[in-house]
Design an enzyme around this catalytic site. Sequence first.
Site, PDB file in Angstrom:
ATOM      1  N   ARG A   1      31.865 148.533 -64.033  1.00 27.90           N
ATOM      2  CA  ARG A   1      31.464 148.614 -65.493  1.00 27.90           C
ATOM      3  C   ARG A   1      30.835 149.715 -65.506  1.00 27.90           C
ATOM      4  O   ARG A   1      29.802 150.358 -64.917  1.00 27.90           O
ATOM      5  CB  ARG A   1      30.909 147.234 -65.918  1.00 27.90           C
ATOM      6  CG  ARG A   1      31.572 146.460 -66.246  1.00 27.90           C
ATOM      7  CD  ARG A   1      31.055 145.190 -66.861  1.00 27.90           C
ATOM      8  NE  ARG A   1      30.886 145.552 -68.367  1.00 27.90           N
ATOM      9  CZ  ARG A   1      29.766 145.345 -68.853  1.00 27.90           C
ATOM     10  NH1 ARG A   1      28.449 144.859 -68.525  1.00 27.90           N
ATOM     11  NH2 ARG A   1      29.730 145.605 -70.374  1.00 27.90           N
ATOM     12  N   SER A   2      31.263 150.592 -66.741  1.00 28.30           N
ATOM     13  CA  SER A   2      30.589 151.976 -67.181  1.00 28.30           C
ATOM     14  C   SER A   2      29.120 151.967 -67.220  1.00 28.30           C
ATOM     15  O   SER A   2      28.398 152.793 -66.766  1.00 28.30           O
ATOM     16  CB  SER A   2      31.132 152.535 -68.316  1.00 28.30           C
ATOM     17  OG  SER A   2      30.712 153.915 -68.794  1.00 28.30           O
ATOM     18  N   SER A   3      28.654 150.858 -68.096  1.00 31.52           N
ATOM     19  CA  SER A   3      27.286 150.642 -68.169  1.00 31.52           C
ATOM     20  C   SER A   3      26.371 150.619 -66.938  1.00 31.52           C
ATOM     21  O   SER A   3      25.243 151.088 -66.904  1.00 31.52           O
ATOM     22  CB  SER A   3      27.088 149.321 -69.007  1.00 31.52           C
ATOM     23  OG  SER A   3      27.680 149.142 -70.052  1.00 31.52           O
TER      24      SER A   3
ATOM     25  N   GLY B   1      27.623 151.985 -64.073  1.00 28.66           N
ATOM     26  CA  GLY B   1      28.210 153.392 -63.311  1.00 28.66           C
ATOM     27  C   GLY B   1      27.282 154.527 -63.990  1.00 28.66           C
ATOM     28  O   GLY B   1      26.770 155.428 -63.121  1.00 28.66           O
ATOM     29  N   ARG B   2      26.808 154.611 -65.071  1.00 29.42           N
ATOM     30  CA  ARG B   2      26.064 155.626 -65.665  1.00 29.42           C
ATOM     31  C   ARG B   2      24.637 155.336 -65.268  1.00 29.42           C
ATOM     32  O   ARG B   2      23.907 156.424 -65.362  1.00 29.42           O
ATOM     33  CB  ARG B   2      25.754 155.368 -67.116  1.00 29.42           C
ATOM     34  CG  ARG B   2      27.351 155.465 -67.682  1.00 29.42           C
ATOM     35  CD  ARG B   2      27.590 155.666 -69.079  1.00 29.42           C
ATOM     36  NE  ARG B   2      28.881 155.748 -69.683  1.00 29.42           N
ATOM     37  CZ  ARG B   2      29.482 156.090 -70.606  1.00 29.42           C
ATOM     38  NH1 ARG B   2      28.462 156.816 -71.566  1.00 29.42           N
ATOM     39  NH2 ARG B   2      30.647 156.063 -71.132  1.00 29.42           N
TER      40      ARG B   2
ATOM     41  N   GLU C   1      30.987 145.935 -52.936  1.00 32.91           N
ATOM     42  CA  GLU C   1      30.389 146.883 -52.092  1.00 32.91           C
ATOM     43  C   GLU C   1      29.460 147.812 -52.794  1.00 32.91           C
ATOM     44  O   GLU C   1      29.682 148.955 -53.221  1.00 32.91           O
ATOM     45  CB  GLU C   1      31.360 147.676 -51.058  1.00 32.91           C
ATOM     46  CG  GLU C   1      32.056 146.682 -50.497  1.00 32.91           C
ATOM     47  CD  GLU C   1      33.537 147.541 -50.343  1.00 32.91           C
ATOM     48  OE1 GLU C   1      34.484 147.092 -49.233  1.00 32.91           O
ATOM     49  OE2 GLU C   1      34.023 148.628 -50.883  1.00 32.91           O
TER      50      GLU C   1
ATOM     51  N   TYR D   1      49.130 137.395 -49.730  1.00 37.23           N
ATOM     52  CA  TYR D   1      47.839 137.765 -49.101  1.00 37.23           C
ATOM     53  C   TYR D   1      47.490 136.381 -48.026  1.00 37.23           C
ATOM     54  O   TYR D   1      47.346 135.175 -48.765  1.00 37.23           O
ATOM     55  CB  TYR D   1      46.498 137.979 -49.703  1.00 37.23           C
ATOM     56  CG  TYR D   1      45.553 138.382 -48.882  1.00 37.23           C
ATOM     57  CD1 TYR D   1      45.299 139.425 -48.295  1.00 37.23           C
ATOM     58  CD2 TYR D   1      44.372 137.295 -48.856  1.00 37.23           C
ATOM     59  CE1 TYR D   1      44.077 139.899 -47.621  1.00 37.23           C
ATOM     60  CE2 TYR D   1      43.180 137.494 -48.009  1.00 37.23           C
ATOM     61  CZ  TYR D   1      43.079 138.887 -47.509  1.00 37.23           C
ATOM     62  OH  TYR D   1      41.868 139.223 -46.761  1.00 37.23           O
TER      63      TYR D   1
END
Length: 221
Positions: free
Chosen positions: A141-143, A145-146, A169, A201
């Site tokens: 999520r960008s939140s 990642g920033r 990971e 799978y």
Amino acid sequence: METKKLSKQLCIFCKEPIQASNLRCPSCGLSQQPRTLVDWEIEELLRRKIIIVEPILNLEEQLNPGGLDLRLDTRIREFKFSEKESIDPSQHVLEHEYYIYKELELSKKECYILHPGEFVLAQSFECICLPKFILAGLDGRSSFGRLGVVVHATAGSIDPGFHGHIIFELSNLAKMPIKLRPLSRLARLVFHVTEKCKKPYRGRYQYQSKVKPSRSYLDKN
């Protein structure tokens, strides 16, 4: 003059008959065309138990226009310092030689502190089950990642037929420690409709219920 009968096939989602020339099923409203699923389609497939993601604590909060958010579970597996000169992926190593297993107490609202440069394995709170015609992509999520949190190093796709918890990971690329709290919406899944795969799978991480370490030593040369 005799009219030719249009051939029929079954909808891959609801199994109702549709015309072979019709890409959208008149019964469930879902298209048969390979594509990335959007919010209402994901919600419909969750309702029909075609895609299984359980438990979902708040669908309205977790569902977004192009995917479904996943929460962080309480189980963490971190690497410990070893005097060995290197890790040989082809050799079977006992888990306790390389990993420390931790489980946070959810009732105590504990958090895990991910330090700069650290790498740990965690997992999704939700258990996932995919049919043999849907592939999922894992994103952070960008939140987060920033703030410098990376959710996956290499394993960014979930094969059709997979059943189990998703492994994160996690690494911290920032310069400050970051507190990770269980049940935080840390990642998201993006779903892609594909052709039915010949062999779903059935790999070494199928049905995983806790964070498993690498099984690379099982690879055939």
